[in-house]
Design a protein around this motif. Structure first.
Motif, mmCIF file in Angstrom:
data_model
loop_
_atom_site.group_PDB
_atom_site.id
_atom_site.type_symbol
_atom_site.label_atom_id
_atom_site.label_comp_id
_atom_site.label_asym_id
_atom_site.label_seq_id
_atom_site.Cartn_x
_atom_site.Cartn_y
_atom_site.Cartn_z
ATOM 1 N N VAL A 192 -3.816 3.419 -2.855
ATOM 2 C CA VAL A 192 -5.061 3.076 -2.829
ATOM 3 C C VAL A 192 -5.731 1.805 -2.195
ATOM 4 O O VAL A 192 -6.829 1.814 -1.437
ATOM 5 C CB VAL A 192 -5.718 2.939 -4.403
ATOM 6 C CG1 VAL A 192 -7.181 2.588 -4.646
ATOM 7 C CG2 VAL A 192 -5.371 4.637 -5.201
ATOM 8 N N LYS A 193 -4.651 0.712 -2.530
ATOM 9 C CA LYS A 193 -5.085 -0.449 -1.725
ATOM 10 C C LYS A 193 -5.003 -0.241 -0.459
ATOM 11 O O LYS A 193 -5.939 -0.987 0.437
ATOM 12 C CB LYS A 193 -3.938 -1.560 -2.169
ATOM 13 C CG LYS A 193 -4.154 -1.893 -3.627
ATOM 14 C CD LYS A 193 -2.927 -2.888 -3.992
ATOM 15 C CE LYS A 193 -2.991 -3.412 -5.361
ATOM 16 N NZ LYS A 193 -1.845 -4.283 -5.802
ATOM 17 N N GLN A 194 -3.995 0.386 0.286
ATOM 18 C CA GLN A 194 -3.858 0.448 1.793
ATOM 19 C C GLN A 194 -5.056 1.311 2.194
ATOM 20 O O GLN A 194 -5.555 1.316 3.483
ATOM 21 C CB GLN A 194 -2.515 1.125 2.044
ATOM 22 C CG GLN A 194 -1.591 0.105 1.993
ATOM 23 C CD GLN A 194 -0.169 0.523 2.628
ATOM 24 O OE1 GLN A 194 -0.066 1.447 3.617
ATOM 25 N NE2 GLN A 194 1.033 -0.043 2.297
ATOM 26 N N SER A 195 -5.549 2.519 1.429
ATOM 27 C CA SER A 195 -6.690 3.341 1.737
ATOM 28 C C SER A 195 -7.824 2.551 2.053
ATOM 29 O O SER A 195 -8.668 2.923 3.028
ATOM 30 C CB SER A 195 -6.659 4.494 0.925
ATOM 31 O OG SER A 195 -7.572 5.296 1.257
ATOM 32 N N MET A 196 -7.942 1.443 1.133
ATOM 33 C CA MET A 196 -9.313 0.748 1.299
ATOM 34 C C MET A 196 -9.429 -0.061 2.573
ATOM 35 O O MET A 196 -10.342 -0.036 3.211
ATOM 36 C CB MET A 196 -9.485 -0.180 0.165
ATOM 37 C CG MET A 196 -9.648 0.422 -1.469
ATOM 38 S SD MET A 196 -9.885 -0.316 -2.732
ATOM 39 C CE MET A 196 -11.468 -1.117 -2.414
ATOM 40 N N THR A 197 -8.267 -0.461 3.013
ATOM 41 C CA THR A 197 -8.171 -1.159 4.383
ATOM 42 C C THR A 197 -8.426 -0.305 5.450
ATOM 43 O O THR A 197 -9.069 -0.568 6.515
ATOM 44 C CB THR A 197 -6.753 -1.881 4.291
ATOM 45 O OG1 THR A 197 -6.626 -3.053 3.477
ATOM 46 C CG2 THR A 197 -6.595 -2.556 5.692
ATOM 47 N N TRP A 198 -7.604 0.851 5.395
ATOM 48 C CA TRP A 198 -7.493 1.981 6.353
ATOM 49 C C TRP A 198 -8.799 2.620 6.649
ATOM 50 O O TRP A 198 -9.090 2.897 7.952
ATOM 51 C CB TRP A 198 -6.400 2.747 6.421
ATOM 52 C CG TRP A 198 -6.129 3.872 7.613
ATOM 53 C CD1 TRP A 198 -5.699 3.777 8.572
ATOM 54 C CD2 TRP A 198 -6.518 5.219 7.571
ATOM 55 N NE1 TRP A 198 -5.788 4.526 9.467
ATOM 56 C CE2 TRP A 198 -6.088 5.769 8.832
ATOM 57 C CE3 TRP A 198 -6.743 6.245 6.413
ATOM 58 C CZ2 TRP A 198 -5.952 7.182 9.060
ATOM 59 C CZ3 TRP A 198 -7.023 7.443 6.674
ATOM 60 C CH2 TRP A 198 -6.704 7.935 7.871
ATOM 61 N N ARG A 199 -9.494 2.975 5.475
ATOM 62 C CA ARG A 199 -10.703 3.505 5.557
ATOM 63 C C ARG A 199 -11.996 2.610 5.740
ATOM 64 O O ARG A 199 -12.991 3.334 5.700
ATOM 65 C CB ARG A 199 -10.893 4.506 4.362
ATOM 66 C CG ARG A 199 -9.667 5.776 4.563
ATOM 67 C CD ARG A 199 -9.966 6.924 3.626
ATOM 68 N NE ARG A 199 -11.192 7.012 3.352
ATOM 69 C CZ ARG A 199 -11.665 8.031 2.453
ATOM 70 N NH1 ARG A 199 -10.542 8.750 1.712
ATOM 71 N NH2 ARG A 199 -12.640 8.455 2.189
ATOM 72 N N SER A 200 -11.703 1.375 5.737
ATOM 73 C CA SER A 200 -13.166 0.507 5.669
ATOM 74 C C SER A 200 -13.813 0.622 7.040
ATOM 75 O O SER A 200 -15.056 0.574 7.141
ATOM 76 C CB SER A 200 -12.463 -0.866 5.588
ATOM 77 O OG SER A 200 -11.649 -1.176 6.618
ATOM 78 N N LYS A 201 -12.822 1.012 8.080
ATOM 79 C CA LYS A 201 -13.371 1.205 9.489
ATOM 80 C C LYS A 201 -14.052 2.690 9.572
ATOM 81 O O LYS A 201 -14.414 2.884 10.746
ATOM 82 C CB LYS A 201 -12.762 0.714 10.485
ATOM 83 C CG LYS A 201 -12.760 -0.890 10.449
ATOM 84 C CD LYS A 201 -11.882 -1.439 11.627
ATOM 85 C CE LYS A 201 -11.579 -3.018 11.315
ATOM 86 N NZ LYS A 201 -10.530 -3.389 12.404
ATOM 87 N N PRO A 218 -4.858 1.200 -15.593
ATOM 88 C CA PRO A 218 -5.923 0.605 -15.936
ATOM 89 C C PRO A 218 -6.549 -0.083 -14.979
ATOM 90 O O PRO A 218 -7.662 -0.123 -14.782
ATOM 91 C CB PRO A 218 -5.251 -0.672 -16.828
ATOM 92 C CG PRO A 218 -3.984 -0.120 -17.289
ATOM 93 C CD PRO A 218 -3.485 0.954 -16.330
ATOM 94 N N ASP A 219 -5.924 -0.578 -13.879
ATOM 95 C CA ASP A 219 -6.875 -1.203 -12.335
ATOM 96 C C ASP A 219 -7.492 -0.022 -11.964
ATOM 97 O O ASP A 219 -8.596 -0.574 -11.413
ATOM 98 C CB ASP A 219 -5.350 -1.390 -11.421
ATOM 99 C CG ASP A 219 -4.916 -2.951 -12.008
ATOM 100 O OD1 ASP A 219 -5.307 -3.260 -13.016
ATOM 101 O OD2 ASP A 219 -3.690 -3.324 -11.232
ATOM 102 N N LEU A 220 -7.078 1.124 -11.796
ATOM 103 C CA LEU A 220 -8.256 1.936 -11.470
ATOM 104 C C LEU A 220 -9.106 2.756 -12.119
ATOM 105 O O LEU A 220 -10.237 3.339 -11.900
ATOM 106 C CB LEU A 220 -7.353 3.443 -10.695
ATOM 107 C CG LEU A 220 -6.215 3.108 -9.956
ATOM 108 C CD1 LEU A 220 -5.595 4.374 -9.330
ATOM 109 C CD2 LEU A 220 -6.521 2.278 -8.617
ATOM 110 N N LEU A 221 -9.028 2.239 -13.481
ATOM 111 C CA LEU A 221 -10.258 2.478 -14.660
ATOM 112 C C LEU A 221 -11.074 1.349 -14.710
ATOM 113 O O LEU A 221 -12.038 1.555 -15.587
ATOM 114 C CB LEU A 221 -9.544 3.090 -15.639
ATOM 115 C CG LEU A 221 -8.662 4.451 -15.598
ATOM 116 C CD1 LEU A 221 -7.923 4.629 -16.916
ATOM 117 C CD2 LEU A 221 -9.697 5.416 -15.604
ATOM 118 N N ASP A 222 -10.923 0.307 -14.197
ATOM 119 C CA ASP A 222 -11.853 -0.916 -14.474
ATOM 120 C C ASP A 222 -13.059 -0.763 -13.866
ATOM 121 O O ASP A 222 -13.333 -0.400 -12.761
ATOM 122 C CB ASP A 222 -11.134 -2.103 -13.499
ATOM 123 C CG ASP A 222 -11.891 -3.449 -13.744
ATOM 124 O OD1 ASP A 222 -11.984 -3.979 -14.848
ATOM 125 O OD2 ASP A 222 -12.673 -3.687 -12.880
#
Length: 301
Positions: A74-83, A107-111
């Motif tokens: 998920v973390k890497q996806s947020m970077t890769w798909r930001s553009k 829990p981090d993904l349910l925040d």
């Protein structure tokens, strides 16, 4: 199995989260390497099967690293798909919906703050169907099953084992446990059946012998369990009970195996005890005490 279906759905959802290669900063094999499961990424696979294999192997071999792997993806996806097309709230909602199918919540993904920061609207939860009430509450059904159990003793040895399997299939069906009949998942391997209890799938082994089941038969079923995911369970039903040597060996070791005998079956039916509660209480007692076989009379005095 339910877990395999969930892994397939997760692989489909995660397909667009990251590339499989060609990127030195964000890719599925890089995410796997970052959390210590890089060796489980199957080189030479196409992307879809590669994701499925990575998730499956992590669950089976490095289960404690499954949640870190999903978080890193998920973390890497947020970077890769930001553009490109940013990761959406709907995708994360679907991910959170699927994860309990393999036994996790992250829990981090349910925040709520994190989810609110994602573009798009939240997905409305699907209405939950009302569980069907098992027909086992009907005393006439229980009486018929109890009579069938007694009648099995009058059959010839050649037909009795197969008839016992049919009886158990009907018994689990009456109690709403979604039974499956005897099957051969692999060459040379025979499974007498399976059923579902809550979120757990159990393999079933059934023996109708007048003599107690020896340790060797318990070891065979435990071997089948050991060749499957770590969350697998099994129920061994032996009409004639179990030899003390087998129970003693398994009471000292690690196993996801629990046992029932013919008297347990008769007690369950004659006292109209819910079969799902009987099995669940046996499983809990095994976890708490290490004893894989305790009588229904003792568990339900």
């Amino acid at each position: 199995m339910k877990e395999s279906s969930t892994v397939a759905a997760l692989a489909t959802l995660l397909y667009d989260f990251l590339p499989a290669s060609g990127n030195n900063a964000t890719a599925f094999p890089l995410a796997a390497r970052k959390v210590g499961v890089g060796a489980l990424w199957p080189e030479g696979y196409s992307k879809g099967p590669g994701i499925t294999q990575l998730l499956t192997a992590t669950l089976e071999q490095q289960r404690s690293r499954f949640c870190p792997l999903i978080l890193e993806i998920v973390k890497q996806s947020m970077t890769w798909r930001s553009k490109r097309e940013p990761l959406s709230r709907a995708e994360l909602d679907e991910l959170n919906r699927l994860l309990p199918g393999v036994g996790f919540k992250i829990p981090d993904l349910l925040d709520p703050e994190f989810l609110a920061s994602l573009p798009g609207s939240p997905v409305a939860p699907a209405p939950q169907p009302t569980p069907a009430t098992p027909a086992a509450a009907d005393p006439a059904v229980l009486k018929d099953l109890r009579q069938r159990l007694q009648d099995l003793g009058g059959l010839s040895p050649q037909t009795r084992g197969f008839a016992f399997e049919i009886f158990l299939h009907d018994l689990f069906k009456v109690y709403g446990l979604s039974p499956r009949a005897s099957f051969r998942p692999r060459t040379g391997e025979q499974i007498d059946g399976s059923f579902e209890l809550g979120n757990d799938t159990y393999l079933l082994e059934a023996k109708w012998h007048s003599a107690p089941t020896p340790a060797a038969d318990l070891h065979i079923l435990n071997g089948k369990l050991n060749s499957r995911p770590t969350w697998s369970r099994a129920l061994f039903i032996s009409y004639g009970g179990f030899g003390p040597d087998g129970l003693e060996a398994f009471n000292r070791g690690k196993s996801s195996l629990i046992c029932m005998d013919g008297y347990d079956l008769y007690e369950t039916l004659s006292r109209e005890l819910p079969l799902d509660r009987v099995i669940a209480r046996k499983a809990r007692h095994a976890v708490e005490t290490g004893l894989i076989h305790v009588s229904v009379r003792e568990l339900f005095p």
